[in-house]
Motif scaffolding. Sequence first.
Motif, PDB file in Angstrom:
ATOM      1  N   ALA A 287     -18.399 -25.703 -38.777  1.00 33.11           N
ATOM      2  CA  ALA A 287     -19.614 -26.514 -38.092  1.00 33.11           C
ATOM      3  C   ALA A 287     -19.973 -25.894 -37.128  1.00 33.11           C
ATOM      4  O   ALA A 287     -21.142 -25.870 -36.532  1.00 33.11           O
ATOM      5  CB  ALA A 287     -18.946 -27.939 -38.024  1.00 33.11           C
TER       6      ALA A 287
ATOM      7  N   TYR B  37     -15.549 -37.367 -34.768  1.00 23.65           N
ATOM      8  CA  TYR B  37     -16.193 -36.159 -35.389  1.00 23.65           C
ATOM      9  C   TYR B  37     -17.604 -36.056 -34.949  1.00 23.65           C
ATOM     10  O   TYR B  37     -18.237 -35.092 -34.634  1.00 23.65           O
ATOM     11  CB  TYR B  37     -16.119 -36.209 -36.933  1.00 23.65           C
ATOM     12  CG  TYR B  37     -16.166 -35.021 -37.439  1.00 23.65           C
ATOM     13  CD1 TYR B  37     -15.118 -34.050 -37.691  1.00 23.65           C
ATOM     14  CD2 TYR B  37     -17.491 -34.401 -38.036  1.00 23.65           C
ATOM     15  CE1 TYR B  37     -15.163 -32.891 -38.303  1.00 23.65           C
ATOM     16  CE2 TYR B  37     -17.540 -33.279 -38.694  1.00 23.65           C
ATOM     17  CZ  TYR B  37     -16.392 -32.429 -38.866  1.00 23.65           C
ATOM     18  OH  TYR B  37     -16.748 -31.119 -39.256  1.00 23.65           O
ATOM     19  N   ALA B  38     -18.324 -37.176 -34.892  1.00 26.04           N
ATOM     20  CA  ALA B  38     -19.791 -37.238 -34.657  1.00 26.04           C
ATOM     21  C   ALA B  38     -19.760 -36.741 -33.101  1.00 26.04           C
ATOM     22  O   ALA B  38     -20.863 -35.882 -32.691  1.00 26.04           O
ATOM     23  CB  ALA B  38     -20.458 -38.434 -34.930  1.00 26.04           C
ATOM     24  N   ILE B  39     -19.223 -37.640 -32.101  1.00 26.96           N
ATOM     25  CA  ILE B  39     -19.274 -37.402 -31.015  1.00 26.96           C
ATOM     26  C   ILE B  39     -19.107 -35.797 -30.480  1.00 26.96           C
ATOM     27  O   ILE B  39     -19.902 -35.130 -29.754  1.00 26.96           O
ATOM     28  CB  ILE B  39     -18.538 -38.039 -29.928  1.00 26.96           C
ATOM     29  CG1 ILE B  39     -18.904 -39.515 -30.253  1.00 26.96           C
ATOM     30  CG2 ILE B  39     -18.189 -37.886 -28.636  1.00 26.96           C
ATOM     31  CD1 ILE B  39     -18.143 -40.625 -29.585  1.00 26.96           C
TER      32      ILE B  39
ATOM     33  N   LEU C  63     -11.800 -31.798 -30.862  1.00 27.95           N
ATOM     34  CA  LEU C  63     -12.068 -32.450 -32.244  1.00 27.95           C
ATOM     35  C   LEU C  63     -10.930 -31.861 -33.183  1.00 27.95           C
ATOM     36  O   LEU C  63     -10.616 -32.878 -33.907  1.00 27.95           O
ATOM     37  CB  LEU C  63     -13.319 -31.592 -32.894  1.00 27.95           C
ATOM     38  CG  LEU C  63     -13.762 -32.223 -34.036  1.00 27.95           C
ATOM     39  CD1 LEU C  63     -13.720 -33.486 -34.113  1.00 27.95           C
ATOM     40  CD2 LEU C  63     -14.995 -31.476 -34.639  1.00 27.95           C
TER      41      LEU C  63
ATOM     42  N   ARG D  34     -11.977 -41.836 -36.651  1.00 29.78           N
ATOM     43  CA  ARG D  34     -12.049 -40.327 -37.007  1.00 29.78           C
ATOM     44  C   ARG D  34     -13.658 -40.211 -37.020  1.00 29.78           C
ATOM     45  O   ARG D  34     -13.959 -39.038 -36.869  1.00 29.78           O
ATOM     46  CB  ARG D  34     -11.336 -40.376 -38.531  1.00 29.78           C
ATOM     47  CG  ARG D  34     -11.519 -38.806 -39.014  1.00 29.78           C
ATOM     48  CD  ARG D  34     -11.247 -38.898 -40.408  1.00 29.78           C
ATOM     49  NE  ARG D  34      -9.984 -39.210 -40.703  1.00 29.78           N
ATOM     50  CZ  ARG D  34      -8.833 -38.806 -40.816  1.00 29.78           C
ATOM     51  NH1 ARG D  34      -9.067 -37.526 -40.610  1.00 29.78           N
ATOM     52  NH2 ARG D  34      -8.007 -39.420 -41.242  1.00 29.78           N
ATOM     53  N   THR D  35     -14.630 -41.084 -37.849  1.00 25.22           N
ATOM     54  CA  THR D  35     -15.773 -40.659 -38.054  1.00 25.22           C
ATOM     55  C   THR D  35     -16.841 -40.508 -36.617  1.00 25.22           C
ATOM     56  O   THR D  35     -17.432 -39.625 -36.509  1.00 25.22           O
ATOM     57  CB  THR D  35     -16.443 -41.663 -38.961  1.00 25.22           C
ATOM     58  OG1 THR D  35     -15.710 -41.939 -40.077  1.00 25.22           O
ATOM     59  CG2 THR D  35     -17.935 -41.464 -39.077  1.00 25.22           C
ATOM     60  N   ILE D  36     -16.286 -41.554 -35.826  1.00 20.66           N
ATOM     61  CA  ILE D  36     -17.087 -41.570 -34.560  1.00 20.66           C
ATOM     62  C   ILE D  36     -16.343 -40.334 -33.634  1.00 20.66           C
ATOM     63  O   ILE D  36     -17.628 -39.542 -32.920  1.00 20.66           O
ATOM     64  CB  ILE D  36     -16.683 -42.777 -33.789  1.00 20.66           C
ATOM     65  CG1 ILE D  36     -17.304 -44.165 -34.161  1.00 20.66           C
ATOM     66  CG2 ILE D  36     -17.217 -42.799 -32.162  1.00 20.66           C
ATOM     67  CD1 ILE D  36     -16.862 -45.484 -33.882  1.00 20.66           C
TER      68      ILE D  36
ATOM     69  N   LEU E 243     -19.244 -33.126 -32.504  1.00 14.27           N
ATOM     70  CA  LEU E 243     -20.186 -32.270 -32.989  1.00 14.27           C
ATOM     71  C   LEU E 243     -21.605 -32.258 -32.231  1.00 14.27           C
ATOM     72  O   LEU E 243     -22.153 -31.438 -32.005  1.00 14.27           O
ATOM     73  CB  LEU E 243     -20.374 -32.544 -34.305  1.00 14.27           C
ATOM     74  CG  LEU E 243     -19.577 -32.192 -35.572  1.00 14.27           C
ATOM     75  CD1 LEU E 243     -20.265 -32.435 -36.857  1.00 14.27           C
ATOM     76  CD2 LEU E 243     -19.447 -30.748 -35.319  1.00 14.27           C
ATOM     77  N   LEU E 244     -21.462 -33.624 -31.596  1.00 13.35           N
ATOM     78  CA  LEU E 244     -22.864 -33.555 -30.594  1.00 13.35           C
ATOM     79  C   LEU E 244     -22.504 -32.666 -29.270  1.00 13.35           C
ATOM     80  O   LEU E 244     -23.360 -32.170 -28.787  1.00 13.35           O
ATOM     81  CB  LEU E 244     -23.044 -35.173 -30.314  1.00 13.35           C
ATOM     82  CG  LEU E 244     -23.765 -36.076 -31.197  1.00 13.35           C
ATOM     83  CD1 LEU E 244     -23.941 -37.427 -30.847  1.00 13.35           C
ATOM     84  CD2 LEU E 244     -24.992 -35.409 -31.642  1.00 13.35           C
TER      85      LEU E 244
END
Length: 413
Positions: free
Chosen positions: A386, A273-275, A41, A269-271, A277-278
Motif C-alpha cells: 500500500a 489502518y485508515a489513519i 501500522l 483495526r479498521t480505524i 494510510l492517510l
Amino acid sequence: MSLPLSTLIGLRYHRARHRNGFISFISASSTIGILLGVAVLIIGLSVMNGFERELQQRFLAIISHGELEAVEQPLADGAGLLEIATSQQGVEAAAPYISLSGLLQKGKQMKAIAVKGIDPDAERQISRLPEFVSSEAWQALEPTQANIIIGAGIADELGLAAGDTATLLLPQQSTGQRLSSPQRVAVRVVGLMRAAGQLDNQLGFVHIDQARQLNQWESGVSGISLRVSNPLQADELVRTIGMHSEQLVYVRSWMRTHGFLYQDIQLVRTIMYAIMLLIVAVASFNIVSTLILAVTEKRSDIAILKTMGAEDGLLIRAFVVYGAYNGVLGCLLGVVLGLLGVWSLPSLVAGVEQLLGRTILSADIYFIDFLPVELLWSDVALVALAALSLSLLATLWPAWQATRIRPAQELGG
C-alpha cells in the motif's frame, strides 16, 4: 549488469546536490513520514492480531460459545437437549452445567463470584479450561466434597491459596414477606485458574453433583453449554437449537455477552489502518512537492535531454525513479523499524509497567492483563504494498509535467 538509462538519470538526480535546500528538506520529510506510517501500522496491526488471538485461544477457550439455560430451573430434559445439540451441524460438543451466583468470604473480605457446576470429563470436550488449572486441582473436583477452583484474581483479593478454606454465601428464595438469610457453605480451595485477565476476577468452578446439592436438587441441570466449530456463527446455532427445546429456555451466545470485544478489535483495526494510510498519503504529497520543485530546477537539463533525443517515456520513468526512491527507502526502513518494534514491544511495555509500578492493562477491566502481539507477514506485505503504491502514484503527475517542457523556450534565450 547495467541499469536502464532512465534509472541512472533518476538516481543521479536524486543524489545530486540541489541549489534549493528546501527540496532536500521536503524529500527527507516524505521519507520520514512514510517510514513512521509503515512502522506504526505494522506495530498496531500486530497488537490487534495479538488481541484477536488471545480472544480466541484464551477467552473463548474458557467461556462457552453458547448456552441454553432453563427459565424455570432446573432443566427437565437436559439429556434430550444435549442429544439435539450434538446432532446439529456445526456443534462440536455440548455439556451440562449448573450456574450459581454468590459471595466468597474470607474473614471480613467478600468478593462476588459466578460459580459454575461442571462435569470435569464433559468440560474437556467444550473448553480448554484444564489448561489454565493444575491437573491436581482438576482431579480434586469431586462430587461428594465441597471443593472449588477459583480465579487467581479472586484469590489475590481475598488472600486465598490452594488448600485454604473459605465461605460461599448463596442466596435463598424468600418466603412470604420475610427475607431468607443466605446459605453458608464451607468450601475448600483446591486450585486457581490463571487466565491472565478479567475471568480471573469473576469465575469459580465446582463439580456438577456438588452444585446440585447446593441447589438442593435431586436431578436436573441449569442448562447446557456448547462449543461450535465457527464461533462467529454461535448466535445462529444456539437459536436454532433453542427452537427444538420443549421447555422455555434463555438463548445466549458469546457474541451477545462478549461480542463487543471482537467488534472493538475489528473496529480499532479498521480505524488504525485508515489513519495510518492517510499519514502515508500525506507523506506522499511531499513526494509530489519534491518532484515539482525538482522539475522546476532541472528545466534546462530536461531541455538538453530532449534535444539529444530523449523521449517522453524516458523522462517520465526517470522522474518516477527519482520520486519513488523516497517511497521505497521509507517503506524499507519502516518495515525494519516496525519489525523491531513488534519484537521488542512486550519487553518494553513490561519495563514501563515495572518503572511505573502499575499495569497498563488491568485485569479488572480488560479480558487480558498483558499486551499481546502477533506478527503476520501478510500484514507486513499488505502495508508495504500500500505504501509503495501510494508513493508511485504520487510521482506520476509531476513526472508527466517534465514532458511538457519545450527545449526552444528553455534554451532559446
